[in-house]
Design a protein around this motif. Structure first.
Motif, PDB file in Angstrom:
ATOM      1  N   GLN A   1     -15.304  12.067 -12.167  1.00 52.51           N
ATOM      2  CA  GLN A   1     -14.543  13.203 -13.189  1.00 52.51           C
ATOM      3  C   GLN A   1     -13.559  14.216 -12.745  1.00 52.51           C
ATOM      4  O   GLN A   1     -12.667  14.469 -13.329  1.00 52.51           O
ATOM      5  N   THR A   2     -12.688  12.449 -11.667  1.00 53.08           N
ATOM      6  CA  THR A   2     -11.459  12.901 -11.542  1.00 53.08           C
ATOM      7  C   THR A   2     -10.400  11.508 -11.721  1.00 53.08           C
ATOM      8  O   THR A   2     -10.966  10.585 -11.649  1.00 53.08           O
ATOM      9  N   PRO A   3      -8.844  11.778 -11.625  1.00 53.69           N
ATOM     10  CA  PRO A   3      -8.402  10.258 -12.045  1.00 53.69           C
ATOM     11  C   PRO A   3      -8.369   9.594 -10.681  1.00 53.69           C
ATOM     12  O   PRO A   3      -7.712   8.723 -10.470  1.00 53.69           O
ATOM     13  N   ALA A   4      -9.133   9.826  -9.706  1.00 54.35           N
ATOM     14  CA  ALA A   4      -9.146   9.034  -8.169  1.00 54.35           C
ATOM     15  C   ALA A   4      -9.268   7.287  -8.527  1.00 54.35           C
ATOM     16  O   ALA A   4      -8.364   6.953  -8.018  1.00 54.35           O
ATOM     17  N   LEU A   5     -10.422   6.883  -9.291  1.00 49.99           N
ATOM     18  CA  LEU A   5     -10.381   5.761  -9.152  1.00 49.99           C
ATOM     19  C   LEU A   5      -8.872   4.862 -10.600  1.00 49.99           C
ATOM     20  O   LEU A   5      -9.097   3.616  -9.813  1.00 49.99           O
ATOM     21  N   GLU A   6      -8.560   5.558 -10.946  1.00 51.67           N
ATOM     22  CA  GLU A   6      -7.644   5.520 -12.143  1.00 51.67           C
ATOM     23  C   GLU A   6      -6.585   5.000 -11.528  1.00 51.67           C
ATOM     24  O   GLU A   6      -5.518   4.048 -11.337  1.00 51.67           O
ATOM     25  N   GLY A   7      -6.426   5.856 -10.171  1.00 50.12           N
ATOM     26  CA  GLY A   7      -4.877   6.608  -9.641  1.00 50.12           C
ATOM     27  C   GLY A   7      -5.156   5.253  -8.625  1.00 50.12           C
ATOM     28  O   GLY A   7      -4.043   4.489  -7.822  1.00 50.12           O
ATOM     29  N   PHE A   8      -5.957   5.186  -7.993  1.00 46.66           N
ATOM     30  CA  PHE A   8      -5.849   3.732  -6.856  1.00 46.66           C
ATOM     31  C   PHE A   8      -6.047   2.765  -6.988  1.00 46.66           C
ATOM     32  O   PHE A   8      -4.999   2.019  -6.099  1.00 46.66           O
ATOM     33  N   GLY A   9      -6.569   2.544  -8.298  1.00 44.22           N
ATOM     34  CA  GLY A   9      -5.961   1.027  -9.177  1.00 44.22           C
ATOM     35  C   GLY A   9      -4.605   0.938  -9.535  1.00 44.22           C
ATOM     36  O   GLY A   9      -4.242   0.552  -8.551  1.00 44.22           O
ATOM     37  N   TYR A  10      -4.220   1.815  -9.813  1.00 47.49           N
ATOM     38  CA  TYR A  10      -2.403   1.784 -10.114  1.00 47.49           C
ATOM     39  C   TYR A  10      -1.670   1.987  -8.484  1.00 47.49           C
ATOM     40  O   TYR A  10      -0.757   1.396  -9.011  1.00 47.49           O
ATOM     41  N   LYS A  11      -2.050   2.321  -7.625  1.00 44.44           N
ATOM     42  CA  LYS A  11      -0.569   2.414  -6.893  1.00 44.44           C
ATOM     43  C   LYS A  11      -1.067   1.360  -5.871  1.00 44.44           C
ATOM     44  O   LYS A  11       0.129   0.960  -4.959  1.00 44.44           O
ATOM     45  N   GLN A  12      -1.965   0.055  -6.123  1.00 44.08           N
ATOM     46  CA  GLN A  12      -1.557  -1.259  -5.362  1.00 44.08           C
ATOM     47  C   GLN A  12      -0.347  -1.862  -5.690  1.00 44.08           C
ATOM     48  O   GLN A  12       0.013  -2.364  -4.610  1.00 44.08           O
ATOM     49  N   ILE A  13       0.099  -1.106  -7.157  1.00 35.66           N
ATOM     50  CA  ILE A  13       0.692  -2.335  -7.437  1.00 35.66           C
ATOM     51  C   ILE A  13       2.366  -2.313  -6.963  1.00 35.66           C
ATOM     52  O   ILE A  13       3.005  -2.875  -6.505  1.00 35.66           O
ATOM     53  N   LEU A  14       2.776  -0.597  -6.480  1.00 40.97           N
ATOM     54  CA  LEU A  14       3.582  -0.623  -5.911  1.00 40.97           C
ATOM     55  C   LEU A  14       3.913   0.262  -3.905  1.00 40.97           C
ATOM     56  O   LEU A  14       4.226   0.563  -3.086  1.00 40.97           O
ATOM     57  N   PHE A  15       2.230  -0.644  -3.754  1.00 42.95           N
ATOM     58  CA  PHE A  15       1.209  -0.689  -2.273  1.00 42.95           C
ATOM     59  C   PHE A  15       1.459  -1.343  -1.696  1.00 42.95           C
ATOM     60  O   PHE A  15       2.382  -2.210  -0.420  1.00 42.95           O
ATOM     61  N   GLU A  16       0.700  -2.969  -2.408  1.00 40.54           N
ATOM     62  CA  GLU A  16       0.296  -3.779  -1.935  1.00 40.54           C
ATOM     63  C   GLU A  16       1.428  -5.180  -1.467  1.00 40.54           C
ATOM     64  O   GLU A  16       1.195  -5.764  -0.321  1.00 40.54           O
ATOM     65  N   PRO A  17       2.779  -4.259  -2.380  1.00 41.77           N
ATOM     66  CA  PRO A  17       3.718  -6.156  -2.327  1.00 41.77           C
ATOM     67  C   PRO A  17       4.376  -5.251  -1.079  1.00 41.77           C
ATOM     68  O   PRO A  17       4.739  -6.590  -0.222  1.00 41.77           O
ATOM     69  N   PHE A  18       4.233  -4.509  -0.396  1.00 42.09           N
ATOM     70  CA  PHE A  18       5.033  -3.862   0.632  1.00 42.09           C
ATOM     71  C   PHE A  18       3.905  -3.313   2.152  1.00 42.09           C
ATOM     72  O   PHE A  18       4.100  -4.617   3.301  1.00 42.09           O
ATOM     73  N   VAL A  19       3.488  -2.895   2.047  1.00 39.26           N
ATOM     74  CA  VAL A  19       2.064  -2.262   3.348  1.00 39.26           C
ATOM     75  C   VAL A  19       1.133  -3.489   3.570  1.00 39.26           C
ATOM     76  O   VAL A  19       0.889  -3.154   2.171  1.00 39.26           O
ATOM     77  N   GLY A  20      -0.002  -2.952   3.888  1.00 38.99           N
ATOM     78  CA  GLY A  20      -1.039  -3.524   3.904  1.00 38.99           C
ATOM     79  C   GLY A  20      -1.051  -4.708   3.659  1.00 38.99           C
ATOM     80  O   GLY A  20      -2.103  -5.172   2.531  1.00 38.99           O
ATOM     81  N   GLY A  21      -0.593  -5.360   4.646  1.00 33.73           N
ATOM     82  CA  GLY A  21      -0.515  -7.448   4.341  1.00 33.73           C
ATOM     83  C   GLY A  21       0.535  -7.900   3.615  1.00 33.73           C
ATOM     84  O   GLY A  21       0.695  -9.009   3.307  1.00 33.73           O
ATOM     85  N   GLY A  22       1.273  -6.954   2.994  1.00 30.82           N
ATOM     86  CA  GLY A  22       2.621  -7.236   2.050  1.00 30.82           C
ATOM     87  C   GLY A  22       3.497  -8.070   2.390  1.00 30.82           C
ATOM     88  O   GLY A  22       3.762  -7.648   3.908  1.00 30.82           O
ATOM     89  N   LEU A  23       5.128  -7.276   2.625  1.00 31.06           N
ATOM     90  CA  LEU A  23       6.073  -8.383   2.708  1.00 31.06           C
ATOM     91  C   LEU A  23       6.248  -7.218   4.187  1.00 31.06           C
ATOM     92  O   LEU A  23       6.494  -8.370   5.454  1.00 31.06           O
ATOM     93  N   VAL A  24       5.997  -6.191   4.081  1.00 33.24           N
ATOM     94  CA  VAL A  24       6.623  -5.410   6.015  1.00 33.24           C
ATOM     95  C   VAL A  24       5.949  -5.774   7.320  1.00 33.24           C
ATOM     96  O   VAL A  24       6.382  -6.022   7.958  1.00 33.24           O
TER      97      VAL A  24
END
Length: 475
Positions: free
Chosen positions: A407-430
């Protein structure tokens, strides 16, 4: 080492995965913690190895020689110790394969608050971790300053990243860091699930969690799927490449992504050697592992398929299965070769790092979340909290409990977040570059950089998205 030993090492991994599945199936408390079978299998292998069964046998039945090193031969353990550094490349090469890359504008419109929140939490983990290293871990316990990066590597990066950086830890003279990171990643998962469920119940009583109980939390099928998954799947119209077996075709795409990452890595190493490296005698890229660049290679492959409008030939479900297989192998081999002696020798620092990490994550969720996320902060923040404690799947299951009917945009927002998150932190380049950066420039310089970036995202989130939240509440 013979090919037979290498082959048999994979046979044993398969056997342990089946054992982990059986144990999980018959252990309700393990299912309730949503621990994947691969993590359970890794701990079974650890228990049957030299650090647990072997030591117990030495103490209790010293005359029984075949138990002295546990039930897993040394040759097998030698093979397993090399697997995490190899299979992490497969995991990261598949992250963006089969997923249409949306525009930055669309990502920001849907997931901007979660992107900023995630970056704040991750960079903040560097800040609190390096402060702990500078004032306690190094002067009191004599640990390497590199220990300041353990929180971000373990809690946001998780088991895969911790295991994948083992080679970098070795090269930089902090070999025990890999074992500590794996142990901390386990603490992260357990704390994420236990604290997350506790907070959901607290939020329900306080009125924050407004959508809990839309229907029963999970069906049996959903419980099993979430417990065994590491991400989420996207349904799309897929066509098969007729001239090649689909699995072979997708493995080839992963191989191309890794090869592109290797070419980029070698090009950066060569460029650094010819330019700023030779000028300053400071070298970073020889210490940066391949896996974040394999992720870049995967993005290049996906963009190429999108450009030619042949993206429908990449089956994201099949890519997800390849990634899941690689991560299962990685986790069993990494946990099976975990050195409990290292954690025992550094038990107090290990506990201090765990406590500081948990306090920061809980503070960020409960205090910063409602001030940085303008809409459905509780449900959306739960996803970020779960991911900040070591697994994307933890974030997914917490959102599923708090918002079972979406009933909230939580799941969709969480999915889109990964595209600007995972390339850098949480195992990414940084994340991959943090260890060589601390090694080359010192912890204080990296602390100042991390603090500046944390403050930037924090202020931006509080002012921009916090302002949107106030406007909505006033309207």
């Amino acid at each position: 080492m013979s090919a037979n030993v290498i082959g048999f090492s994979f046979v044993l991994i398969g056997i342990f995965l089946i054992l982990g599945k059986v144990v999980r199936l018959h252990s309700k408390w393990l299912r309730d913690l949503f621990l994947p079978s691969s993590i359970i299998a890794g701990f079974i292998a650890l228990l049957l190895g030299p650090d647990v069964l072997g030591r117990l046998a030495e103490m209790l039945v010293p005359d029984v020689s075949f138990l002295a090193g546990g039930l897993i031969p040394d040759d097998i353990l030698s093979v397993w110790s090399t697997l995490p550094g190899l299979f992490i490349n497969i995991v990261f090469a598949t992250l963006f394969l089969g997923k249409t890359v949306p525009s930055i504008k669309k990502i920001w419109g849907m997931a901007g608050p979660q992107v900023v929140m995630g970056q704040t939490v991750s960079w903040g983990q560097y800040v609190v971790g390096i402060l702990l290293a500078l004032f306690v871990l190094t002067p009191v316990f004599g640990m390497s300053p590199l220990s300041g990066a353990l929180i971000e590597i373990s809690f946001v990066g998780g088991h895969g990243t911790a295991a994948g950086l083992a080679g970098t830890f070795d090269e930089l003279g902090f070999s025990e860091g890999a074992d500590l990171a794996l142990g901390l990643a386990t603490i992260g998962i357990l704390s994420g699930v236990v604290i997350g469920i506790f907070v959901i119940n607290w939020g329900f009583r306080k009125g924050f969690a407004k959508h809990v109980g839309g229907r029963s939390y999970f069906t049996d099928e959903e419980r099993e799927r979430i417990g065994e998954s590491y991400g989420f799947e996207m349904e799309r119209d897929v066509r098969e490449a007729k001239a090649i077996e689909p699995l072979a075709f997708h493995l080839s795409l992963v191989a191309v992504a890794i090869a592109l990452g290797y070419v980029i890595q070698q090009a950066l190493i060569g460029l650094e050697a010819l330019t700023w490296g030779s000028w300053t005698d400071v070298y970073l890229f020889p210490y940066v592992p391949l896996f974040p660049l394999a992720m870049v290679g995967g993005v290049i492959v996906q963009l190429f398929f999108d450009k030619l409008n042949i993206h429908m030939y990449i089956d994201q479900n099949l890519i997800s299965k390849i990634s899941g297989f690689a991560l299962d192998v990685l986790l069993v081999s990494a946990l099976g070769t975990l050195s409990l002696a290292v954690i025992g020798d550094n038990l107090l620092p290990f506990l201090l790092i765990s406590i500081v990490a948990i306090i920061w994550n809980v503070f960020a969720f409960l205090y910063l979340g409602p001030r940085m996320i303008p809409e459905a902060w509780f449900e959306r923040g739960l996803g970020d909290f779960g991911q900040a404690t070591g697994m994307t799947a933890t974030g997914l299951l917490l959102m599923k409990i708090a918002d079972p009917d979406h009933q909230t945009p939580a799941l969709e927002g969480f999915g889109y977040k990964q595209i600007l998150f995972e390339p850098f932190v949480g195992g990414g380049l940084v994340t991959a570059a943090s260890l060589p950066l601390i090694y080359q420039f010192g912890p204080v310089v990296f602390l100042l950089i991390s603090l500046a970036i944390t403050v930037f995202f924090l202020v931006f989130g509080l002012v921009h998205f916090g302002g949107l939240r106030k406007n909505k509440s006033n309207s």
